[in-house]
Design an enzyme around this catalytic site. Structure first.
Site: not given
Length: 179
Positions: A43-45, A47
């Site tokens: 998961l992106d930072r 998100s």
């Protein structure tokens, strides 16, 4: 076999160490103290939401590898009010710079009962926002954000709620439980 369900907060990296950054950023090691587990996917930072961690390489591959087409459901707050045509484009698959996406399952939803995000999203009085439930079976880099932007509705907040049979239900941000 160990399987952990973790509710990744906004701003936390989906890895246990932060290499190459001049400043220290929050990582999984700030929240999970179970040895030998690794994230199954990312998961992106910026998100939030469900991240699965396991010590089982086969399970990790089954969850993360797009060949297995594991469904991932996101609660997505977008800028503006997507009309039926925008939702139809998402349902049919949109063309991104790296090629067309597979069709998504998407619907408008009421504002979900989520924890407050820290920091909060930027709210603009003159621009409405809308929550969507969006399910994909791929996992390209920043795919959901790029899909909503492609139909004219940039993502403001992104929370992964479900991966396959596992859900975030009842799990507070920064906490984990065994799956």
């Amino acid at each position: 076999m160990t399987l952990l369900l973790f509710n990744k907060p906004y701003g936390v990296l989906s890895q246990f160490t932060d290499r190459g950054s001049p400043t220290t950023r929050a990582t999984l090691s700030d929240h999970v103290d179970v040895p030998g587990v690794y994230p199954a996917g990312r998961l992106d930072r910026d998100s939030e939401g469900l991240l699965l961690l396991t010590d089982d390489g086969r399970l990790q591959a089954r969850i993360a590898d797009p060949r297995f087409k594991t469904a991932k459901t996101y609660l997505v707050q977008v800028e503006g009010e997507p009309d039926d045509a925008a939702l139809a484009r998402l349902r049919g698959g949109v063309t991104l710079a790296d090629g067309p996406t597979q069709p998504a399952v998407v619907e408008r939803i009421d504002d979900p009962a989520l924890w407050p995000r820290d920091p909060p999203i930027r709210v603009r009085r003159n621009i409405p926002d809308r929550w969507l439930s969006l399910t994909i079976r791929e996992g390209r880099n920043r795919q959901v954000r790029r899909m909503t932007a492609a139909v004219g509705h940039p993502t403001l907040r992104l929370v992964r709620w479900r991966i396959g049979e596992w859900t975030l239900d009842g799990l507070p941000p920064g906490e984990w439980r065994r799956g």
